[in-house]
Design a protein around this motif. Sequence first.
Motif, PDB file in Angstrom:
ATOM      1  N   ILE A  75      29.920  -5.868  42.382  1.00  0.00           N
ATOM      2  CA  ILE A  75      31.071  -6.448  43.078  1.00  0.00           C
ATOM      3  C   ILE A  75      31.998  -5.358  43.601  1.00  0.00           C
ATOM      4  CG2 ILE A  75      33.165  -7.832  42.763  1.00  0.00           C
ATOM      5  CD1 ILE A  75      31.596  -9.552  40.773  1.00  0.00           C
ATOM      6  N   LEU A  76      32.359  -4.412  42.733  1.00  0.00           N
ATOM      7  CA  LEU A  76      33.292  -3.355  43.141  1.00  0.00           C
ATOM      8  C   LEU A  76      32.667  -2.400  44.148  1.00  0.00           C
ATOM      9  CD1 LEU A  76      34.990  -2.455  39.733  1.00  0.00           C
ATOM     10  CD2 LEU A  76      35.897  -3.867  41.583  1.00  0.00           C
TER      11      LEU A  76
ATOM     12  N   PHE B 237      26.126  -7.701  53.464  1.00  0.00           N
ATOM     13  CA  PHE B 237      26.310  -8.091  52.067  1.00  0.00           C
ATOM     14  C   PHE B 237      25.087  -8.855  51.548  1.00  0.00           C
ATOM     15  CE2 PHE B 237      27.899 -11.148  48.851  1.00  0.00           C
ATOM     16  CZ  PHE B 237      28.333 -10.231  47.896  1.00  0.00           C
TER      17      PHE B 237
ATOM     18  N   SER C  29      30.052  -2.894  46.271  1.00  0.00           N
ATOM     19  CA  SER C  29      29.878  -3.529  47.578  1.00  0.00           C
ATOM     20  C   SER C  29      31.234  -3.747  48.244  1.00  0.00           C
ATOM     21  CB  SER C  29      29.130  -4.858  47.436  1.00  0.00           C
ATOM     22  OG  SER C  29      29.825  -5.753  46.579  1.00  0.00           O
ATOM     23  N   GLY C  30      32.266  -4.063  47.424  1.00  0.00           N
ATOM     24  CA  GLY C  30      33.615  -4.211  47.978  1.00  0.00           C
ATOM     25  C   GLY C  30      34.131  -2.909  48.567  1.00  0.00           C
TER      26      GLY C  30
ATOM     27  N   LEU D 211      35.255  -2.155  52.367  1.00  0.00           N
ATOM     28  CA  LEU D 211      36.568  -1.574  52.645  1.00  0.00           C
ATOM     29  C   LEU D 211      36.439  -0.390  53.606  1.00  0.00           C
ATOM     30  CD1 LEU D 211      39.595  -1.735  51.887  1.00  0.00           C
ATOM     31  CD2 LEU D 211      39.131  -0.042  50.095  1.00  0.00           C
TER      32      LEU D 211
END
Length: 516
Positions: free
Chosen positions: A492-493, A398, A495-496, A500
């Motif tokens: 944010i989404l 990250f 990298s999330g 996941l």
Amino acid sequence: MKLENLGEIKNSTTEIQKKSKFDGFLNFIERFGNKLPHPFMLFFYLTVILVLLSWALNLFDAKVVHPNTGETVAVKSIISGEGIQYILANTLTNFTGFAPLGLVLTMMLGIGVAEKSGLLESLMIRAITKTPKKIITFTVFFIGILGNVASDAAFVVVPPLAALVFLSVGRHPLAGLAVGLASTGIGFSANIMVAGTDVLLSGIATEVASGFMEGTVVSPLDNWYFMSASTFLLAIAGTILTEKYVEPRLGQYKGEKKSVGNTLSAMQLRGLRNSGIATGIFIAIIVIALMIPGSPLLNEDGTILRSPFLSGIVPILFLFFLVNGIVYGVTTKQIKSTADVPKIMTEAITGLSSYIVLIFMIAQFVAYFNWTNIATWLAVHFSEILETIKLTNLFAVFLFMILVAILSLFIISGSSLWSLVAPVFIPTFMALGYNPAFIQAAYRVGESSTNMVTPLNTYFAIILSFMLVYDKKAGIGTLMSLMIPYTIVFFILWSGLLMLFAWLGIPIGPGVYVNM
């Protein structure tokens, strides 16, 4: 009043305050950015600063070891005999050889014929009458993300068309432009198809990874599952963000550019029909040419990867728009003689005069930045900062994405940045057990996220010219304030989503997982 109602009011008030603070931040960015000098002068001042910085770093003998070649790279001063000779010998070629200049001019020659003949306007009207308004934002987002198949040409084609689509349905054209920019720029790496980006990045990754561990190969398909999922995630998130925040913030459009009508004449419909036939013939010719053994459009292995077809997509798109524009124009009597075609092309290029002037200064700045080796010096030092942390979990990945997002503000070329950070971080993460294809996916998330919030983007000038069509007062700050929400939400989404995939053990490509 019930206590639960008081709680709802309190939560609503808090949400409004948070939103107001973020609005205030974006308004500040817009005001500050628009107070910056004219882009030409801004890049002139940046060039002066770059000249002085190169002299200072050279004075203190600044140098780094290139992680790919192992050679020592020293910062060169422009204020030197060698630097002055470079300026005198390369000022013209810096300008005429600036890749985006040729791409933009070539594309606009073809698009200009399609636009001035009325084809694009008629297509927009036709699409609007056939597409439910509820899914227009999503459709434009999805098409824009897929546009990276056409490489950088998508930056020139999609945003202005998206603005026209929104204007035609009575929505704010700058919201459409924002959708076009966010989808083609910030969503650049995502796609449901294997594109030239997959080929280019995987080639660099394979070279680095095989040097660290013999026999390691990163295929162009190794990020396919993840990038396919990313396409839908970004399209959905971008649609919600646009309709719930970006467009309401813009308010009602009050510009001079008016919406096109929503009906087509019989002649215009015939023009679209003939243009559709021409499109079918054009595509059929390309497909047949790709299927012929030994075709000049294929590479030496007889495949489309790294082929002349992909590298030559810009002239192919130019011919596509040109042919369709001429067919439509002849059918609708907008083009009555062969002399009308160059006249239309001239009109299209005339509108780019301010862009051409600006590109002269941008080209010099970019060329000096690369020649001085400051870009390499910055990238290596930023990379070393993260390498010294020596984390062994996904948080390190990250942080790597954040570092890449920062570096992408300064080094615009995705392949150049990857060639600098890959030799450092691929071996580092492979030693920790991570698959190099996973690190490549992380790189693509970080690099794409900040594509459209840096004035160093070589397409910043043409994008500003698109904005000025609808808002004469628009400037750098306007563009940045439009793109920042997408940058934050997408990073944010996106990298999330990658985290996941890692936590759930989902393959990021055929047979490719997070760990080796």
